[in-house]
Scaffold this motif. Sequence first.
Motif, PDB file in Angstrom:
ATOM      1  N   VAL A   1       1.239  -0.981  -0.025  1.00  0.00           N
ATOM      2  CA  VAL A   1      -0.144   0.030   0.201  1.00  0.00           C
ATOM      3  C   VAL A   1       0.755   0.826  -0.357  1.00  0.00           C
ATOM      4  O   VAL A   1       1.573   1.538   0.969  1.00  0.00           O
ATOM      5  CB  VAL A   1      -0.984   0.305   1.285  1.00  0.00           C
ATOM      6  N   VAL A   2       0.523   1.646  -0.933  1.00  0.00           N
ATOM      7  CA  VAL A   2       1.531   3.705  -1.400  1.00  0.00           C
ATOM      8  C   VAL A   2       0.865   4.500  -1.246  1.00  0.00           C
ATOM      9  O   VAL A   2      -0.468   4.259  -1.590  1.00  0.00           O
ATOM     10  CB  VAL A   2       2.235   3.227  -2.149  1.00  0.00           C
ATOM     11  N   LYS A   3       0.611   5.558   0.090  1.00  0.00           N
ATOM     12  CA  LYS A   3       0.118   6.712  -0.322  1.00  0.00           C
ATOM     13  C   LYS A   3       0.733   7.673  -1.012  1.00  0.00           C
ATOM     14  O   LYS A   3       1.725   8.472  -1.408  1.00  0.00           O
ATOM     15  CB  LYS A   3       0.434   7.264   1.054  1.00  0.00           C
ATOM     16  N   TYR A   4      -0.453   8.371  -2.110  1.00  0.00           N
ATOM     17  CA  TYR A   4       0.273   9.783  -2.749  1.00  0.00           C
ATOM     18  C   TYR A   4      -0.252  10.532  -2.674  1.00  0.00           C
ATOM     19  O   TYR A   4      -2.035  11.179  -1.613  1.00  0.00           O
ATOM     20  CB  TYR A   4      -0.184   9.154  -3.697  1.00  0.00           C
ATOM     21  N   ASN A   5       0.368  12.409  -2.118  1.00  0.00           N
ATOM     22  CA  ASN A   5      -0.193  13.116  -1.742  1.00  0.00           C
ATOM     23  C   ASN A   5      -1.345  13.711  -3.275  1.00  0.00           C
ATOM     24  O   ASN A   5      -1.228  13.268  -4.136  1.00  0.00           O
ATOM     25  CB  ASN A   5       0.380  14.422  -1.347  1.00  0.00           C
ATOM     26  N   ASP A   6      -2.081  14.490  -3.239  1.00  0.00           N
ATOM     27  CA  ASP A   6      -2.688  15.250  -3.707  1.00  0.00           C
ATOM     28  C   ASP A   6      -1.730  15.767  -5.118  1.00  0.00           C
ATOM     29  O   ASP A   6      -1.056  16.075  -4.480  1.00  0.00           O
ATOM     30  CB  ASP A   6      -3.338  16.284  -3.221  1.00  0.00           C
ATOM     31  N   GLY A   7      -2.469  15.359  -6.527  1.00  0.00           N
ATOM     32  CA  GLY A   7      -0.946  15.693  -7.630  1.00  0.00           C
ATOM     33  C   GLY A   7       0.157  15.086  -8.021  1.00  0.00           C
ATOM     34  O   GLY A   7       0.381  15.233  -8.968  1.00  0.00           O
ATOM     35  N   GLU A   8       0.600  14.103  -6.715  1.00  0.00           N
ATOM     36  CA  GLU A   8       1.657  12.967  -6.784  1.00  0.00           C
ATOM     37  C   GLU A   8       0.943  12.042  -8.598  1.00  0.00           C
ATOM     38  O   GLU A   8       0.398  11.694  -7.581  1.00  0.00           O
ATOM     39  CB  GLU A   8       2.051  12.695  -5.647  1.00  0.00           C
ATOM     40  N   PHE A   9       1.983  12.005  -8.689  1.00  0.00           N
ATOM     41  CA  PHE A   9       2.108  10.980  -9.692  1.00  0.00           C
ATOM     42  C   PHE A   9       2.504   9.877  -9.328  1.00  0.00           C
ATOM     43  O   PHE A   9       3.440   9.277  -8.963  1.00  0.00           O
ATOM     44  CB  PHE A   9       2.954  11.569 -10.977  1.00  0.00           C
ATOM     45  N   ILE A  10       1.363   9.074  -9.509  1.00  0.00           N
ATOM     46  CA  ILE A  10       2.008   7.309  -9.352  1.00  0.00           C
ATOM     47  C   ILE A  10       2.166   6.932 -10.549  1.00  0.00           C
ATOM     48  O   ILE A  10       3.238   5.922  -9.897  1.00  0.00           O
ATOM     49  CB  ILE A  10       0.078   6.736  -9.586  1.00  0.00           C
ATOM     50  N   HIS A  11       1.583   7.331 -12.221  1.00  0.00           N
ATOM     51  CA  HIS A  11       3.124   6.871 -12.918  1.00  0.00           C
ATOM     52  C   HIS A  11       3.278   7.806 -13.870  1.00  0.00           C
ATOM     53  O   HIS A  11       2.215   8.358 -14.131  1.00  0.00           O
ATOM     54  CB  HIS A  11       3.106   5.750 -13.252  1.00  0.00           C
ATOM     55  N   ASP A  12       4.100   8.224 -14.941  1.00  0.00           N
ATOM     56  CA  ASP A  12       4.202   8.508 -16.197  1.00  0.00           C
ATOM     57  C   ASP A  12       3.796   7.738 -17.468  1.00  0.00           C
ATOM     58  O   ASP A  12       4.316   6.636 -17.147  1.00  0.00           O
ATOM     59  CB  ASP A  12       5.665   9.429 -16.402  1.00  0.00           C
ATOM     60  N   ARG A  13       3.308   8.802 -18.706  1.00  0.00           N
ATOM     61  CA  ARG A  13       3.584   8.079 -19.815  1.00  0.00           C
ATOM     62  C   ARG A  13       4.557   7.973 -20.397  1.00  0.00           C
ATOM     63  O   ARG A  13       5.737   8.575 -19.796  1.00  0.00           O
ATOM     64  CB  ARG A  13       2.547   9.088 -20.866  1.00  0.00           C
ATOM     65  N   GLY A  14       4.816   6.639 -20.892  1.00  0.00           N
ATOM     66  CA  GLY A  14       6.436   6.306 -21.455  1.00  0.00           C
ATOM     67  C   GLY A  14       6.745   5.290 -20.462  1.00  0.00           C
ATOM     68  O   GLY A  14       7.592   4.415 -20.478  1.00  0.00           O
ATOM     69  N   ASP A  15       6.093   5.081 -19.165  1.00  0.00           N
ATOM     70  CA  ASP A  15       7.032   3.870 -18.114  1.00  0.00           C
ATOM     71  C   ASP A  15       7.094   2.487 -18.502  1.00  0.00           C
ATOM     72  O   ASP A  15       5.669   2.130 -19.248  1.00  0.00           O
ATOM     73  CB  ASP A  15       6.446   3.886 -16.673  1.00  0.00           C
ATOM     74  N   MET A  16       7.754   1.912 -18.139  1.00  0.00           N
ATOM     75  CA  MET A  16       7.904   0.614 -18.425  1.00  0.00           C
ATOM     76  C   MET A  16       7.853  -0.280 -17.234  1.00  0.00           C
ATOM     77  O   MET A  16       8.122  -1.155 -17.445  1.00  0.00           O
ATOM     78  CB  MET A  16       8.784  -0.280 -19.476  1.00  0.00           C
ATOM     79  N   LYS A  17       7.850  -0.209 -15.914  1.00  0.00           N
ATOM     80  CA  LYS A  17       7.446  -1.144 -15.676  1.00  0.00           C
ATOM     81  C   LYS A  17       5.863  -1.486 -15.527  1.00  0.00           C
ATOM     82  O   LYS A  17       5.176  -0.892 -15.779  1.00  0.00           O
ATOM     83  CB  LYS A  17       7.547   0.600 -13.059  1.00  0.00           C
ATOM     84  N   ARG A  18       6.260  -3.000 -14.438  1.00  0.00           N
ATOM     85  CA  ARG A  18       5.208  -3.935 -14.938  1.00  0.00           C
ATOM     86  C   ARG A  18       4.762  -3.800 -13.802  1.00  0.00           C
ATOM     87  O   ARG A  18       5.397  -3.815 -12.792  1.00  0.00           O
ATOM     88  CB  ARG A  18       5.807  -5.136 -15.323  1.00  0.00           C
ATOM     89  N   GLY A  19       3.056  -3.790 -13.698  1.00  0.00           N
ATOM     90  CA  GLY A  19       2.586  -4.038 -12.321  1.00  0.00           C
ATOM     91  C   GLY A  19       1.178  -3.540 -12.039  1.00  0.00           C
ATOM     92  O   GLY A  19       0.310  -3.179 -13.058  1.00  0.00           O
TER      93      GLY A  19
END
Length: 236
Positions: free
Chosen positions: A30-48
């Motif tokens: 479980v990962v917590k993100y603040n308002d507006g924080e990016f979870i991933h970007d266009r072009g990312d190759m991370k699998r999941g």
Amino acid sequence: MLNFPTLHTSPFLSVLPETLANKVKEIAVVVKYNDGEFIHDRGDMKRGLSIVKTGAVNVGVYGEDGAFILTSTLGEGQCFGEFTLFTKLPRTHHAAARGVTEIYQIPGKKFMGLTEKEPQILNALLTVTLMRTHYLIEMLDAFRRLPLRERTAKTLVTMMGPRGATGTKGGEYKISCRQSELASMLGVTRVSLNRVLQQLADLTLIKIGYGYIEILDTNCMISWVGRHCGLTALEG
């Protein structure tokens, strides 16, 4: 909240028996993100696979002018990133937290390992993904073929969820959404959207409120869309 591409899909974990849903949660971080924080970007190759635990996620791309073009907002229980489990393609959109948001993050290898032991999990993910694809094909037809007024009306019917798909219930139906978000998702300016919403209001099909659009009679709205869009809504 406007869950544009997931309106006809059940949250992934909700289609699983509780025991299997818990197994999915057990392998997640479980990962917590603040308002507006990016979870991933266009072009990312991370699998999941990512699943919204609490809060919401804005999904979109940046235009040539640098403005963020919102394509969907995913709510609690909705998943994203499933195509990275089966392909080596990059992610197509940016994803950012809307408000404080918690995400179940599941690495690809862990998820696929679990599905080998519990194939019902993979069947559930396939079901949710295909339901989403079915909806997107319907909306692609509307975007390519219909004028803005008709396209907007069909989108509003779709936002009614199962009631909009079957048309079996009448009465009022309130859709919570911001006009700026709806305009962004339809790919038009807010001025253009306001104009066609007013046209639909003049036809006594909808009522425009602050932060919501109310369908005054769902059966009348569905009937109007059927007559003016050339295709009737599919039952499912």
